[in-house]
Structure formats: structure tokens, C-alpha cells
Design an enzyme around this catalytic site. Structure first.
Site, PDB file in Angstrom:
ATOM      1  N   CYS A 384       0.939  -1.244  -0.004  1.00  0.00           N
ATOM      2  CA  CYS A 384      -0.045   0.027  -0.027  1.00  0.00           C
ATOM      3  C   CYS A 384       0.935   1.313  -0.050  1.00  0.00           C
ATOM      4  O   CYS A 384       1.746   1.417  -0.907  1.00  0.00           O
ATOM      5  CB  CYS A 384      -0.959  -0.094   1.170  1.00  0.00           C
ATOM      6  SG  CYS A 384      -2.416   0.837   0.677  1.00  0.00           S
ATOM      7  N   HIS A 510      -3.537  -5.124   0.465  1.00  0.00           N
ATOM      8  CA  HIS A 510      -3.223  -5.693   1.741  1.00  0.00           C
ATOM      9  C   HIS A 510      -3.182  -6.992   1.630  1.00  0.00           C
ATOM     10  O   HIS A 510      -4.119  -7.781   2.452  1.00  0.00           O
ATOM     11  CB  HIS A 510      -3.843  -5.001   2.918  1.00  0.00           C
ATOM     12  CG  HIS A 510      -3.629  -3.575   3.359  1.00  0.00           C
ATOM     13  ND1 HIS A 510      -2.825  -2.994   3.827  1.00  0.00           N
ATOM     14  CD2 HIS A 510      -4.515  -2.450   2.422  1.00  0.00           C
ATOM     15  CE1 HIS A 510      -2.691  -1.711   3.881  1.00  0.00           C
ATOM     16  NE2 HIS A 510      -3.661  -1.284   3.105  1.00  0.00           N
ATOM     17  N   GLU A 512      -1.342  -9.131   3.388  1.00  0.00           N
ATOM     18  CA  GLU A 512      -1.530  -9.680   4.713  1.00  0.00           C
ATOM     19  C   GLU A 512      -2.651 -10.179   5.264  1.00  0.00           C
ATOM     20  O   GLU A 512      -2.976 -10.989   6.503  1.00  0.00           O
ATOM     21  CB  GLU A 512      -0.748  -8.750   5.959  1.00  0.00           C
ATOM     22  CG  GLU A 512      -1.605  -7.377   6.115  1.00  0.00           C
ATOM     23  CD  GLU A 512      -1.575  -6.114   5.198  1.00  0.00           C
ATOM     24  OE1 GLU A 512      -1.138  -6.414   3.915  1.00  0.00           O
ATOM     25  OE2 GLU A 512      -1.675  -5.084   5.492  1.00  0.00           O
TER      26      GLU A 512
HETATM   27  N1  GLN Z   1      -2.297   6.697   2.503  1.00  0.00           N
HETATM   28  C1  GLN Z   1      -2.189   5.983   1.198  1.00  0.00           C
HETATM   29  C2  GLN Z   1      -3.501   5.732   0.535  1.00  0.00           C
HETATM   30  O1  GLN Z   1      -4.304   6.429   1.129  1.00  0.00           O
HETATM   31  C3  GLN Z   1      -1.716   4.649   1.560  1.00  0.00           C
HETATM   32  C4  GLN Z   1      -2.866   3.761   2.168  1.00  0.00           C
HETATM   33  C5  GLN Z   1      -2.444   2.660   2.870  1.00  0.00           C
HETATM   34  O2  GLN Z   1      -1.080   2.214   2.970  1.00  0.00           O
HETATM   35  N2  GLN Z   1      -3.390   1.696   3.698  1.00  0.00           N
HETATM   36  O3  GLN Z   1      -3.679   5.866  -0.662  1.00  0.00           O
END
Ligand code: GLN
Length: 538
Positions: A384, A510, A512
Site C-alpha cells: 500500500c 493488503h 497480509e
Molecule cells: N495513504 C495511502 C492512500 O490512501 C496509503 C494507504 C495505506 O497504506 N493503507 O492511498
């Protein structure tokens, strides 16, 4: 007709005593006896969901398939059982009050005085039945957050008391997870706090059927007898739950040895064979006695808090077990990379992971960590924000796009290589408004991601507002950063990788959240394997 059996897990004496773990481990045992098990959480706090809480307050926000942002305990539940949970499985006081107040505004209470009993308690009971009717588990385990005696928890406990009377004693069991502290000076385990906590429950009309007793020391027969007498619980239902130094995944095995699943099945009239724990035992064996070891740095901003990247740490452990390797997780504060230099902080690392995150603090440290990994051929996994940072790094240092950045941190950047998702441009509300939940990714033939997943398409959970800016795609690809996963219509970049590197993979989603102890996530497995190969000099 199939009937759901209900198990409620309350907590006594202190928080953080492993109540969620006990609920999850019981879930493992019952599922491996052949039942369809779901585990869920009721949280007495007033937030509607934990999505707006800082990880410092409450640990990681765990995202489900349907995009709901939930308590990290749901992560435990999904890791310990195969059930995929939904927004129905996390009820907060905030949600119950939101529903009640909305009903009142809609005139549904026909002029009645709206009260905790019966209106709030009805919402709680309705939710339990809704889960039972829609998700149809054989056994529904519900953990009640907080500690018995908390003001906020009372409506939940009252609702459960009513629920037991309505559903029949034979269909509802109560487990009270409690702490038996050891007083050093007296060299004694003390039962009084548990007695008092059970007394509080009985005042409300709930008599626990089982006590799960967390303790640092073995609980002998005398203590069990005493707890049994004073708490009005059968002696064999006083179940010791001693600290697990090696791994939390031992919990089902320990609770099995203590007879917890047998007692619960007896109490609820459930018949089955003993649980099949073979694959679980094998996994625990590999975690406890691994052949190899690797150092994996997790470079983030919430590293002080053990729970802020909970699912990432667990996914690394699963991947370790799959590789017969102990993953030593070194939590690195990204600000330290900035002040002390990547070389100093990351020198001993076999692999580097940058997790998700929000806000500008620490971002430049993460950029430096990504550069260090790329330039030194150290296996790198970005998740992310970690993927966004890897992209920014590559833009600045390989493509010479000076000042390249994410619009999140520098809206006026000359090179917005990460920009706001189109759908986010009109969003103003903070809660529950990101791109959330399960979305599909098409994998590029021949890519490392394609090889690791061994599939053409995968579905992964998301939680973000910003994305890879495809205006730069050609330039990146020409310089060696490939887009190896995109949304089915090709508009969103989901995975980038550098083919000319031992392992450099970064994903917008994600992974994970979908890793399981007996079924490690393929990207994590590949990442740890690459770290191990580096360590062994292969
Ligand atoms: N802040 C970034 C976004 O909103 C990454 C979000 C995250 O890592 N969950 O795209």
C-alpha cells in the site's frame, strides 16, 4: 432444522489477557471437529467502526472482504478459522446507538420512550440472530470487548442475558476469560479478582459455564477447586491458559490439552469426533523449531506499538513456517532511517518490508529505505503506502523525475506519480470512504507476481485513496519498473516489480489480511524465501 449454538466470551479483571485469542483458539478446535464456526466481536466503544481510530489507540484496522474496517481481533478470528467474516460480525455501541436513534427519528418506536432496555438490547440481539440466519454457522462465538464491570459493556451483557433465556440454556454457553495473578511476595496465585469479576457477571444474571484462566504459572488442583467453589463453575470447566512463550498458534493445542472444546461440546450437546489437529501441529512445530533464521526489517511509523502492523507480522510468521525459517522481525522507525541513514539502520537486514500508512511523517525515511533495498539487491516488499513510496523512489532516482511525490503529501508536486483515485475526488467524509475491500487484480504473464500466485487473477483486500499514476507507466517500464498487476479493466495499477532485482515487489492492496498460518500468503512466502536465499548466499 439446523440450529445455531451460541458461545459468548467475556473478560474479567484486566484487558489484554488473551480473551480474543482464547475465542479464536476455541474456534480452531470446534472447526476441526467438523463444525461450521464463525467468530465475531462486540465492542462497547462509541465509535461506529474503528476505521477512524489511530493505530496508536487501537492497533491495526483490519479490513474484510466487504470493505468493512474492523477491530484487529477479527484478524485473529480469520487466521484461526477458515470463515470469512463480514460487517455483520463487528458490532460497536456506536452502531447500536446509531440504529436506535435512526429508528427513533424515523418514528419506528411509535411514541415510546426510547431506552437501553429494550431498544438498545433489542438491536444487539437482532444482530446475533441476523448473523445466524444469514451466515448460518453451526456455532457462533461472540467475544465481548472490554472487561466485566465497564459501564459501556452493560447493555451488551444485559442483551446476552435475555438472549440466553429466549434461546434456551442448552443453546447458549458463557465463557469467562480471566486473570489469575501471581503475587511474588506470597508466592501465590490469587483467585479473588476472578471471584469478584464472576460475582459481577452473576449480578447481571449471567453464570459462566467455563472459566479460562490466564496465568503465568501452572494452576494446581487446589486453585481450580477454589475457583470452582467460589465461582460456581464445575472444576473440570476451570481451564488453565498458561502464557505461550513460543507462539500464539500453540493456543488451540494447549486449550485442547486442557479439554476446553470437549467441555463446550458437552455443555451444548454437540457430538463429534476429536478435532483433527495434524496440519496445525505441523505448522506449530515448524514455528517453534525452525532450521533457518532471517532478519526482516519492517520500516514504518507506528513501530512502537506491537499491534499496529499485526497482520503483517503474522503473515511474516506464516511465511516463516512455510520456509522452515524463524523470521526475526526488526521494527524500524522510518524517521530513524532519515536521521541516521539507511546504511546504519538497515545494514544487517536480509529483507525489507514497508507497510501501509497515512500522513507525511516518516515518508522520506521510507523512500530512503526503498532506495537502499533497490540499490543493494535486498529483497523488498512494499504494501500500500509501501508500494507508493517505492514508486516515488524509482521516479526520483531512476527516472530523474525531480520532486516526484504523492499528491497526498505534496499536492503541488511537478510529478504526481501517485495521485488521488478518480472516485475519491468527490469524497469529503472520513469514515468508511476509501477504496475498501476485495477487488480483483489481473496478473501479467511472466511476472514474478504471476509465478508466486500461480494464478492469472487474484482478489485481494484494499484500503486506500491514492493510486499509481498510469501517465508515467511507459516511462517507468522503460526504466525497469514493471506494472505486473492491474485491475481487470486495466485502469488501476495494483502491483509493481523490478524484474532485474532478486525480489522487488510492491502491491497497492493488503495481502497480509489473507495470509493464514497453515496457508501462508504466496507473496509473503516468496519474500521470506528471497530473504533466506540472500542470507544463505544463494
Ligand atoms: N495513504 C495511502 C492512500 O490512501 C496509503 C494507504 C495505506 O497504506 N493503507 O492511498
Amino acid at each position: 432444522m439446523r440450529e445455531t449454538k451460541y458461545i459468548f466470551v467475556t473478560g474479567g479483571v484486566v484487558s489484554s489477557l488473551g480473551k480474543g485469542l482464547a475465542a479464536a483458539a476455541l474456534g480452531t478446535l470446534l472447526e476441526r471437529r467438523g463444525f461450521k464456526v464463525l467468530i465475531q466481536k462486540f465492542d462497547p466503544y462509541l465509535n461506529v467502526d474503528p476505521g477512524t481510530m489511530s493505530p496508536f489507540q487501537h492497533g491495526e484496522v483490519y479490513v474484510l472482504d466487504d470493505g468493512s474496517e474492523t477491530d484487529l481481533d477479527l484478524g485473529h478470528y480469520e487466521r484461526f478459522t477458515s470463515g470469512r467474516l463480514s460487517k455483520l460480525n463487528n458490532l460497536t455501541s456506536g452502531q447500536t446507538y446509531e440504529t436506535v436513534i435512526q429508528n427513533e427519528r424515523d418514528g419506528k418506536y411509535l411514541g415510546a420512550t426510547v431506552q437501553v432496555i429494550p431498544h438498545v438490547t433489542d438491536v444487539i440481539k437482532d444482530r446475533i440472530l441476523e448473523v445466524s440466519n444469514e451466515m448460518k454457522p453451526d456455532i457462533l462465538i461472540t467475544e465481548i470487548g472490554g472487561t466485566t464491570g465497564d459501564i459501556e459493556g452493560l447493555p451488551f451483557l444485559e442483551a446476552l442475558r435475555q438472549f440466553k433465556d429466549e434461546q434456551g440454556h442448552e443453546n447458549v454457553a458463557f465463557i469467562h476469560a480471566t486473570l489469575i495473578p501471581f503475587i511474588k511476595a506470597a508466592e501465590e496465585l490469587k483467585t479473588k479478582p476472578t471471584q469478584q469479576s464472576v460475582a459481577k457477571l452473576r449480578e447481571i444474571g449471567i453464570a459462566p459455564d467455563v472459566l479460562v484462566c490466564r496465568s503465568e504459572h501452572p494452576i494446581d488442583d487446589d486453585i481450580r477447586h477454589k475457583l470452582s467453589m467460589f465461582c460456581n463453575v464445575a472444576k473440570e470447566a476451570v481451564v488453565p491458559f498458561i502464557d505461550l512463550p513460543a507462539t500464539i498458534y500453540e493456543a488451540p493445542l494447549k486449550l485442547y490439552d486442557a479439554g476446553l472444546d470437549r467441555i463446550v461440546c458437552q455443555r451444548l450437546g454437540l457430538e463429534s469426533e476429536k478435532p483433527d489437529l495434524v496440519s496445525w501441529r505441523n505448522m506449530v512445530d515448524r514455528m517453534v523449531n525452525p532450521t533457518h533464521e532471517v532478519n526482516v526489517a519492517v520500516v514504518g511509523k507506528y513501530i512502537e506499538l506491537a499491534d499496529a502492523y499485526k497482520s503483517i507480522y503474522e503473515a511474516l510468521r506464516h511465511a516463516g513456517a512455510a520456509n522452515d525459517t524463524k523470521v526475526k522481525i526488526i521494527r524500524v522507525d522510518s524517521s530513524d532511517v532519515e536521521t541516521k541513514g539507511a546504511e546504519t539502520v538497515l545494514d544487517q537486514m536480509d529483507a525489507i518490508l514497508i507497510p501501509g500508512g497515512f500522513g507525511e511523517r516518516g515518508v522520506e525515511g521510507k523512500v530512503l529505505a526503498a532506495t537502499y533495498a533497490r540499490e543493494n539487491g535486498i529483497p523488498f516488499f512494499g504494501i500500500c503506502l509501501g508500494m507508493q513510496v517505492a514508486t516515488i523512489e524509482f521516479a526520483r532516482n531512476v527516472c530523474d523525475l525531480e520532486g516526484a511525490h504523492s499528491e497526498e503529501f505534496k499536492p503541488e508536486t511537478p510529478h504526481p506519480v501517485i495521485h488521488l483515485l478518480e472516485e475519491q475526488k468527490t469524497v469529503t467524509q472520513k469514515g468508511g470512504s476509501m477504496r475498501l475491500g476485495l477487488y480483483e487484480t489481473k496478473l501479467e504473464p511472466g511476472s514474478l507476481a504471476r509465478k508466486l500466485y500461480d494464478k492469472d487473477n487474484v482478489s485481494e483486500r484494499h484500503r486506500h485513496r491514492y493510486e499509481f499514476n498510469q501517465d508515467y507507466r511507459e516511462q517507468f517500464e522503460a526504466a525497469g519498473l514493471k506494472l505486473s498487476g492491474v485491475s481487470p479493466d486495466g485502469t488501476l495499477g495494483e502491483i509493481v516489480e523490478i524484474p532485474d532485482h532478486p525480489f522487488f515487489v510492491a502491491v497497492q492492496f493488503h495481502p497480509e489480511f489473507l495470509s493464514r498460518p497453515t496457508n501462508a500468503h504466496p507473496l509473503f512466502r516468496g519474500f521470506v524465501k528471497a530473504g533466506l536465499e540472500r542470507r544463505l548466499g544463494e
